[in-house]
Write a protein that holds these residues in place. Structure first.
Motif, mmCIF file in Angstrom:
data_model
loop_
_atom_site.group_PDB
_atom_site.id
_atom_site.type_symbol
_atom_site.label_atom_id
_atom_site.label_comp_id
_atom_site.label_asym_id
_atom_site.label_seq_id
_atom_site.Cartn_x
_atom_site.Cartn_y
_atom_site.Cartn_z
ATOM 1 N N GLY A 9 0.798 -1.210 0.000
ATOM 2 C CA GLY A 9 0.000 0.000 0.000
ATOM 3 C C GLY A 9 0.830 1.258 0.000
ATOM 4 N N LEU A 10 1.992 1.226 -0.637
ATOM 5 C CA LEU A 10 2.841 2.403 -0.606
ATOM 6 C C LEU A 10 2.249 3.506 -1.454
ATOM 7 N N PRO A 11 2.416 4.746 -1.023
ATOM 8 C CA PRO A 11 2.005 5.861 -1.860
ATOM 9 C C PRO A 11 3.037 6.095 -2.937
ATOM 10 N N GLY A 12 2.706 6.909 -3.934
ATOM 11 C CA GLY A 12 3.729 7.354 -4.870
ATOM 12 C C GLY A 12 3.526 6.839 -6.259
ATOM 13 N N ALA A 13 4.626 6.473 -6.923
ATOM 14 C CA ALA A 13 4.625 6.207 -8.346
ATOM 15 C C ALA A 13 3.750 5.034 -8.708
ATOM 16 N N GLY A 14 3.224 5.066 -9.944
ATOM 17 C CA GLY A 14 2.402 3.985 -10.457
ATOM 18 C C GLY A 14 3.249 2.976 -11.174
ATOM 19 N N ALA A 15 2.684 2.334 -12.186
ATOM 20 C CA ALA A 15 3.418 1.306 -12.909
ATOM 21 C C ALA A 15 4.438 1.952 -13.834
ATOM 22 N N LEU A 16 5.031 1.149 -14.672
ATOM 23 C CA LEU A 16 6.186 1.581 -15.442
ATOM 24 C C LEU A 16 5.754 2.446 -16.612
ATOM 25 N N ASP A 17 5.188 3.633 -16.325
ATOM 26 C CA ASP A 17 4.582 4.416 -17.387
ATOM 27 C C ASP A 17 5.593 5.100 -18.292
ATOM 28 N N PHE A 18 6.857 5.213 -17.848
ATOM 29 C CA PHE A 18 7.812 5.872 -18.744
ATOM 30 C C PHE A 18 8.072 5.000 -19.965
ATOM 31 N N LEU A 246 10.143 5.716 -0.046
ATOM 32 C CA LEU A 246 9.106 4.718 -0.302
ATOM 33 C C LEU A 246 8.666 4.767 -1.759
ATOM 34 N N ALA A 247 8.490 5.982 -2.285
ATOM 35 C CA ALA A 247 8.075 6.117 -3.681
ATOM 36 C C ALA A 247 9.158 5.579 -4.619
ATOM 37 N N MET A 248 10.422 5.900 -4.361
ATOM 38 C CA MET A 248 11.499 5.391 -5.209
ATOM 39 C C MET A 248 11.579 3.865 -5.142
ATOM 40 N N GLY A 249 11.459 3.325 -3.945
ATOM 41 C CA GLY A 249 11.557 1.875 -3.809
ATOM 42 C C GLY A 249 10.447 1.154 -4.540
ATOM 43 N N ARG A 250 9.231 1.652 -4.392
ATOM 44 C CA ARG A 250 8.115 0.998 -5.080
ATOM 45 C C ARG A 250 8.253 1.135 -6.589
ATOM 46 N N ALA A 280 20.979 1.208 -14.018
ATOM 47 C CA ALA A 280 20.616 2.625 -14.095
ATOM 48 C C ALA A 280 19.813 3.057 -12.874
ATOM 49 N N TYR A 281 18.833 2.242 -12.490
ATOM 50 C CA TYR A 281 18.022 2.579 -11.312
ATOM 51 C C TYR A 281 18.874 2.546 -10.047
ATOM 52 N N HIS A 282 19.744 1.563 -9.951
ATOM 53 C CA HIS A 282 20.599 1.462 -8.766
ATOM 54 C C HIS A 282 21.503 2.688 -8.648
ATOM 55 N N ALA A 283 22.079 3.114 -9.765
ATOM 56 C CA ALA A 283 22.988 4.262 -9.728
ATOM 57 C C ALA A 283 22.270 5.515 -9.241
ATOM 58 N N HIS A 284 21.029 5.732 -9.729
ATOM 59 C CA HIS A 284 20.302 6.933 -9.297
ATOM 60 C C HIS A 284 19.872 6.799 -7.835
ATOM 61 N N PHE A 285 19.412 5.623 -7.445
ATOM 62 C CA PHE A 285 19.013 5.412 -6.046
ATOM 63 C C PHE A 285 20.202 5.660 -5.124
#
Length: 677
Positions: A9-18, A246-250, A280-285
């Protein structure tokens, strides 16, 4: 206390819309291709073939679906009906272009590419090779070769954008077109490697390697930055940093799941599509975490950052059930270097120990105020009850659990630190309780609060034993309990004192009657202690048992009774034995566990009865093993009753206590409570 953060139930980003929506940035290569193509003409190319290419742009395109429809099956873990038909196997690249008829004109190639016809890639590569062959053969003017090369490069720029465009929105692209784009990209990579092995003619500017795969990876990195950089949705009760992580992780987990499920079957294995997105995601995180770690963090954000670095990120994302197999072997590493993690852990431990100490102090202050204000304790199952022990145990347990949620090793480190704080707290608790015992005797709920605090000792003891703590924390509890029992029994023992005095005043003539009165008084007072927990009622009854035996021995040791005949001694021994049985039977029936007291009076009765000094020595030796604090002075006081013993016999019997038998020594004290002389 901050609750454990999870992805439920995390808030924030949706599915992989990019992957299904255009990115906001515009590639520099797009502008380059538009400028250079304005120079292209047909005068340098041969006439077009008789059968023109089919115009794929005229075929109907699927309308973009909403994000929820497109990604529902990934975020919910279910496969949409019929979805298998849209997933095609990894693409096979087109064959190496060779002579297959006349080449189309520049205008035709440009028009085909602008319509998205990726089949134009093959003739374009033929054109590039023929140009290189012409330059290598010589004979053509250098200016002409450069002009022709510029037009070829303009077409390649347009092709590049047509290839990389679908890869920027891979889930929005029609699978067949995506597969063709990947085939062209794979062929371009192979051509880059061939060109690197075969140096080009000096008349032409070097144009390879073009590194389109590298450009694709750059676009993936930009997409990761855009996705993870989106403002998080509102989440009441969470700090800004918590919401962001939380948003980044989800987002990262859901996006990588979509890449693994939808894109991996379409991409060539050598593209390592899952690894590319994951890196790429790991580097930004990691960059976001490193930036946050530079600030002076509050305790809550320090915990949150460590929780992500040490637990949530490696366990709930990288090693989650849906991604562990895909990311295995990538060796993405930690979000922070080990040295920085150790510094954060040291800060966390210091913060948490300070917080636990403050919470325990506050709990004790509130409890002490209730005692002083004569607030009656709660009743639980008929017993006086205080929440203090439960509160303290929860504070300690939550501190340990909080550290364990980061790593088990951190939980072990904080456990020893918290147990040291618990020992200090219990010493403060004992001092506060002693102060209450001294100052508040006149309060109406005084005895009830005493019993409530004694009952607390059991709750504390169970938890300390479960934690396998050193015995030091139990010492203040034992003192507190002992002082509480003394307070509760003080009135009863005062009432018994004049009754025991009768034993010496009447020269033991009415000892049985006196003991019966003693037992009756004790029995009448026992209900006063019923609000103690059962185990403490037994301990209190043992103290009563010890007191009765002790007072009886004190009266025997007063040296006021001297019996010179064996008959008199046997008569007294019988009275002592009967009284011993009465005390033992009564105390045992009312819960005393003090079986160790059973021989205390009966053996003394036997010493009084015996006439043979050797037999008396044996009884004394046995008695000394049971009661190591039985001294020569105590023995002398008992032997004084036997008026028919000579001084030499008394001395010989006393000498038996000079021999240390090394046999069992009782941990209980009896004769150390009895002063003779």
């Amino acid at each position: 206390m901050l609750k454990m953060m999870t992805f439920q139930g995390l808030p924030g980003a949706g599915a992989l819309d990019f992957l299904g929506s255009p990115l906001k940035f515009r590639s520099a290569s797009e502008a380059e291709s538009e400028a250079s193509m304005s120079e292209a003409s047909s005068e340098d190319l041969v006439p077009p073939p008789e059968a023109p290419e089919r115009d794929e742009a005229e075929t109907s395109k699927k309308k973009s679906k909403g994000l929820a429809t497109m990604f529902g099956l990934f975020t919910k873990g279910k496969k949409k009906k019929g979805a298998a038909a849209s997933v095609e196997p990894a693409c096979k690249p087109d064959a190496t272009p060779g002579p297959a008829g006349p080449l189309p004109t520049v205008e035709e190639l440009k028009a085909a590419l602008e319509r998205g016809q990726l089949e134009a890639a093959a003739p374009l590569m033929r054109l590039e090779r023929e140009l290189r062959a012409a330059a290598a053969a010589g004979g053509a003017a250098e200016a002409e070769l450069v002009r022709r090369q510029s037009k070829v490069e303009a077409l390649f720029a347009l092709l590049r954008d047509q290839v990389l465009g679908p890869l920027r929105r891979p889930l929005d692209a029609e699978p067949g077109r995506l597969r063709r784009a990947l085939a062209v990209l794979a062929e371009q990579e192979r051509e880059d490697r061939r060109a690197a092995a075969e140096p080009g003619p000096p008349a032409l500017a070097p144009t390879r390697p073009r590194r389109w795969l590298q450009l694709w990876r750059r676009d993936v990195a930009r997409a990761a930055e855009e996705r993870l950089g989106r403002p998080p949705a509102a989440a009441p009760g969470l700090s800004e940093a918590e919401r962001a992580f939380l948003a980044m992780g989800r987002t990262m987990r859901e996006d990588l799941q979509a890449v693994a499920q939808r894109l991996k079957p379409l991409f060539p294995a050598e593209f390592r599509v899952v690894a590319t997105y994951a890196e790429a995601y790991h580097a930004h995180f990691a960059a976001q975490v490193a930036a946050m770690a530079q600030f002076e963090l509050c305790p809550r954000d320090t915990y949150m950052l460590l929780l992500w670095v040490q637990s949530l990120y490696p366990n709930d994302i990288i090693n989650s059930s849906s991604l562990a197999g895909e990311l295995q072997g990538l060796n993405l590493g930690s979000l922070l270097p080990p040295k920085q993690i150790r510094l954060l852990e040291a800060t966390f431990l210091s913060n948490e120990v300070t917080s636990v100490k403050e919470l325990m102090t506050r709990a004790l202050d509130l409890e002490s105020q209730r005692w002083a204000q004569d607030v009656a304790p709660q009743r639980l199952n008929g017993h006086c009850h205080s929440e203090l022990a439960i509160d303290i145990i929860q504070i300690i347990s939550q501190g340990e659990a909080k550290a364990e949620s980061i790593t088990l090793d951190l939980g072990k480190q904080i456990k020893s630190m918290l147990l040291a704080e618990l020992a200090a707290f219990l010493r403060s608790y004992q001092r506060a309780f002693d102060d209450f015992l001294e100052r508040c005797k006149q309060l109406r709920n005084y005895r009830a609060n005493v019993m409530a605090n004694i009952n607390n000792c059991l709750t504390f003891r169970i938890s300390i034993e479960k934690w396998q703590a050193p015995q030091d924390p139990l010492r203040p509890l034992n003192e507190l309990k002992s002082h509480g029992f003394d307070t509760l029994l003080q009135g009863l023992f005062s009432d018994l004192k004049p009754l025991f005095k009768r034993l010496t005043q009447t020269r033991w003539a009415a000892a049985a009657q006196t003991l019966e009165e003693v037992v009756s008084v004790v029995e009448a007072r026992l209900p006063e202690f019923s609000e103690l927990r059962e185990c403490f009622q037994e301990e209190l009854m043992e103290l009563v048992h010890v007191h009765l035996v002790k007072e009886y021995i004190v009266r025997l040791s007063k040296r006021r009774l001297v019996l010179r005949t064996a008959e008199q001694q046997q008569q007294l021994a019988g009275q002592v034995l009967a009284n011993a049985n009465l005390i033992q039977r009564f105390c045992t029936q009312h819960g005393s566990p003090a079986t160790w007291l059973q021989p205390a009076l009966s053996t003394l009765a036997e010493i009084i009865r015996l006439q043979d000094p050797s037999a008396i020595k044996i009884e004394v030796a046995t008695y000394a093993t049971l009661y190591p604090d039985f001294s020569k002075d105590h023995l002398s006081a008992i032997l004084a009753i036997k008026g028919n013993l000579s001084s030499s016999e008394v001395k010989a019997i006393r000498s038996i206590l000079d021999i240390h038998t090394g046999v069992y020594e009782s941990p209980k004290s009896l004769f150390s409570l009895i002063k003779v002389g």
